[in-house]
Design a protein around this motif. Sequence first.
Motif, mmCIF file in Angstrom:
data_model
loop_
_atom_site.group_PDB
_atom_site.id
_atom_site.type_symbol
_atom_site.label_atom_id
_atom_site.label_comp_id
_atom_site.label_asym_id
_atom_site.label_seq_id
_atom_site.Cartn_x
_atom_site.Cartn_y
_atom_site.Cartn_z
ATOM 1 N N LYS A 102 43.176 -4.406 49.092
ATOM 2 C CA LYS A 102 42.633 -4.428 47.730
ATOM 3 C C LYS A 102 43.743 -4.612 46.701
ATOM 4 C CE LYS A 102 39.559 -1.951 44.584
ATOM 5 N NZ LYS A 102 38.629 -0.802 44.422
ATOM 6 N N LYS A 103 44.855 -3.913 46.915
ATOM 7 C CA LYS A 103 45.997 -4.056 45.998
ATOM 8 C C LYS A 103 46.497 -5.498 45.973
ATOM 9 C CE LYS A 103 47.729 0.695 46.553
ATOM 10 N NZ LYS A 103 48.817 1.518 47.138
ATOM 11 N N LYS A 105 28.260 -17.659 44.039
ATOM 12 C CA LYS A 105 27.520 -16.391 44.089
ATOM 13 C C LYS A 105 27.769 -15.678 45.411
ATOM 14 C CE LYS A 105 23.702 -17.693 41.027
ATOM 15 N NZ LYS A 105 22.230 -17.953 40.943
ATOM 16 N N LEU A 106 27.776 -16.450 46.493
ATOM 17 C CA LEU A 106 28.014 -15.876 47.818
ATOM 18 C C LEU A 106 29.431 -15.313 47.916
ATOM 19 C CD1 LEU A 106 27.017 -15.423 50.724
ATOM 20 C CD2 LEU A 106 27.833 -17.717 51.276
ATOM 21 N N THR A 107 30.407 -16.070 47.397
ATOM 22 C CA THR A 107 31.800 -15.620 47.429
ATOM 23 C C THR A 107 31.987 -14.360 46.600
ATOM 24 O OG1 THR A 107 32.567 -17.910 47.708
ATOM 25 C CG2 THR A 107 34.178 -16.297 46.942
ATOM 26 N N ALA A 108 31.363 -14.335 45.407
ATOM 27 C CA ALA A 108 31.459 -13.156 44.533
ATOM 28 C C ALA A 108 30.840 -11.936 45.201
ATOM 29 C CB ALA A 108 30.770 -13.444 43.198
ATOM 30 N N HIS A 109 29.719 -12.139 45.898
ATOM 31 C CA HIS A 109 29.053 -11.032 46.595
ATOM 32 C C HIS A 109 29.953 -10.464 47.685
ATOM 33 C CE1 HIS A 109 25.807 -8.724 48.417
ATOM 34 N NE2 HIS A 109 26.131 -9.252 49.586
ATOM 35 N N ARG A 110 30.562 -11.356 48.469
ATOM 36 C CA ARG A 110 31.439 -10.902 49.551
ATOM 37 C C ARG A 110 32.672 -10.201 49.010
ATOM 38 N NH1 ARG A 110 31.067 -16.263 53.541
ATOM 39 N NH2 ARG A 110 28.980 -15.826 54.356
ATOM 40 N N GLN A 111 33.216 -10.700 47.909
ATOM 41 C CA GLN A 111 34.383 -10.058 47.301
ATOM 42 C C GLN A 111 34.036 -8.674 46.767
ATOM 43 O OE1 GLN A 111 35.851 -12.889 44.405
ATOM 44 N NE2 GLN A 111 37.188 -13.892 45.904
ATOM 45 N N GLU A 112 32.824 -8.545 46.223
ATOM 46 C CA GLU A 112 32.383 -7.236 45.731
ATOM 47 C C GLU A 112 32.293 -6.235 46.871
ATOM 48 O OE1 GLU A 112 28.296 -5.319 44.001
ATOM 49 O OE2 GLU A 112 28.940 -7.214 43.093
ATOM 50 N N LEU A 113 31.738 -6.667 48.004
ATOM 51 C CA LEU A 113 31.668 -5.797 49.185
ATOM 52 C C LEU A 113 33.065 -5.374 49.620
ATOM 53 C CD1 LEU A 113 29.019 -7.706 51.350
ATOM 54 C CD2 LEU A 113 28.644 -5.599 50.067
ATOM 55 N N LEU A 114 33.970 -6.325 49.636
ATOM 56 C CA LEU A 114 35.330 -6.075 50.093
ATOM 57 C C LEU A 114 36.071 -5.128 49.157
ATOM 58 C CD1 LEU A 114 36.987 -7.031 52.507
ATOM 59 C CD2 LEU A 114 37.927 -8.840 51.077
ATOM 60 N N MET A 115 35.834 -5.269 47.855
ATOM 61 C CA MET A 115 36.521 -4.422 46.880
ATOM 62 C C MET A 115 36.024 -2.974 46.919
ATOM 63 S SD MET A 115 38.793 -6.332 45.446
ATOM 64 C CE MET A 115 39.272 -5.658 43.858
ATOM 65 N N ASP A 116 34.741 -2.780 47.295
ATOM 66 C CA ASP A 116 34.185 -1.423 47.331
ATOM 67 C C ASP A 116 34.414 -0.721 48.665
ATOM 68 O OD1 ASP A 116 33.275 -1.538 44.759
ATOM 69 O OD2 ASP A 116 31.243 -2.157 45.275
ATOM 70 N N LEU A 117 34.759 -1.503 49.694
ATOM 71 C CA LEU A 117 34.919 -0.925 51.032
ATOM 72 C C LEU A 117 35.991 0.167 51.108
ATOM 73 C CD1 LEU A 117 34.037 -0.919 53.972
ATOM 74 C CD2 LEU A 117 35.590 -2.831 54.392
ATOM 75 N N MET A 177 41.717 2.710 58.702
ATOM 76 C CA MET A 177 41.132 1.509 58.127
ATOM 77 C C MET A 177 41.087 1.586 56.608
ATOM 78 S SD MET A 177 37.528 -0.390 59.053
ATOM 79 C CE MET A 177 37.191 -1.995 58.303
ATOM 80 N N ALA A 178 40.835 2.778 56.070
ATOM 81 C CA ALA A 178 40.818 2.955 54.617
ATOM 82 C C ALA A 178 42.179 2.630 54.011
ATOM 83 C CB ALA A 178 40.417 4.389 54.270
ATOM 84 N N ASP A 179 43.247 3.117 54.651
ATOM 85 C CA ASP A 179 44.608 2.812 54.170
ATOM 86 C C ASP A 179 44.869 1.304 54.200
ATOM 87 O OD1 ASP A 179 45.040 5.499 53.851
ATOM 88 O OD2 ASP A 179 46.060 5.758 55.779
ATOM 89 N N GLU A 180 44.420 0.676 55.281
ATOM 90 C CA GLU A 180 44.609 -0.774 55.421
ATOM 91 C C GLU A 180 43.847 -1.530 54.331
ATOM 92 O OE1 GLU A 180 43.264 -4.272 58.559
ATOM 93 O OE2 GLU A 180 43.559 -2.228 59.313
ATOM 94 N N VAL A 183 34.533 3.462 49.840
ATOM 95 C CA VAL A 183 33.510 3.971 50.760
ATOM 96 C C VAL A 183 34.164 4.606 51.984
ATOM 97 C CG1 VAL A 183 31.719 3.234 52.400
ATOM 98 C CG2 VAL A 183 31.647 2.436 50.037
ATOM 99 N N LEU A 184 35.166 3.936 52.535
ATOM 100 C CA LEU A 184 35.878 4.474 53.699
ATOM 101 C C LEU A 184 36.563 5.795 53.376
ATOM 102 C CD1 LEU A 184 37.426 1.146 55.035
ATOM 103 C CD2 LEU A 184 35.864 2.621 56.310
ATOM 104 N N SER A 185 37.159 5.876 52.206
ATOM 105 C CA SER A 185 37.843 7.116 51.811
ATOM 106 C C SER A 185 36.854 8.267 51.676
ATOM 107 C CB SER A 185 38.577 6.899 50.487
ATOM 108 O OG SER A 185 39.611 5.945 50.632
#
Length: 289
Positions: free
Chosen positions: A250-251, A140-152, A242-245, A155-157
């Motif tokens: 994500k890709k 659950k913790l890993t899935a939560h962190r991955q969700e944050l990472l995938m949406d970042l 950072m958004a480009d990075e 959000v940055l864009s």
Amino acid sequence: MINLFQLGLLAVSTPLTFLWVYFAAFTGKKYRSYIQSEFAREFPVNELLCVGFSLMELLRIHTKSRRAQAKIKEIAEIRGKKYAEYYYYIWMGAVFTYGYTVFVVMLLLAVMADSVEFFLLAVLVSGLAVAYLILTLQDKLTAHRQELLMDLPQVLSKLTLLVNSGMVLREAWRRTELTGKRALYKEMQMTSLEIENGVLEVEAYRHFADRCNVKEVRKFAGLIIQNLQKGNEELAFFLKDMADEMWETKKNEVKQKGEKANSRLLLPVLLIFIGILILILVPVLNGIG
């Protein structure tokens, strides 16, 4: 006739069984508020969690130890800081309940079967029950962190676009947080709520980074804090960089998930192929014979 091995198992299993029955039958009222909570309903047979709570009290397991605090900090990421300690207590109750219950049941089977293998199985299965709960929480913790990472990246864009259009960061943040309903957007909304309630902006963004506890989100929060403290006029440039990075990250993440999915499908496909091959070859071989 009872041998020494069975006698030894009886000596161990009898008090453990009576203790389990006592906990299950007479301590339910004491822990009713915990057992009936929303968190407790996540666990199967939550009516028996009083067994685990009673055992924790007997063994003086509490939430103030260093290990407990480290786990509570992790739980805070998925349950929020307000309820993290409470959820930890419920989760630990489930760990002790399932581990203890499985061990007692398997121990009684070992006595009846007069089997060393059953005794070893009791230890193994109870350990697996505990490991399952630990791994489930970690997943659950890993899935939560991955969700944050995938949406970042998104959000940055959005923030970059709004800041580039001349909007101040605070307003850009507020508009961005309303464009999604997933974990990262909720954390941004919580940050806005803290600021509205009088928390300093710098502290609110630090809290945001602590709650998310993902390296990339911490870097993102660090950029914003630096902008507030030093008045960095190149914030939009750094956000875009950072958004480009993060889009590239994500890709790569999506690509890796696709490769993992393909590797997982390989075994079922191979088994199906072998099954079809057998269906074809068996009649042919029978015909030749």
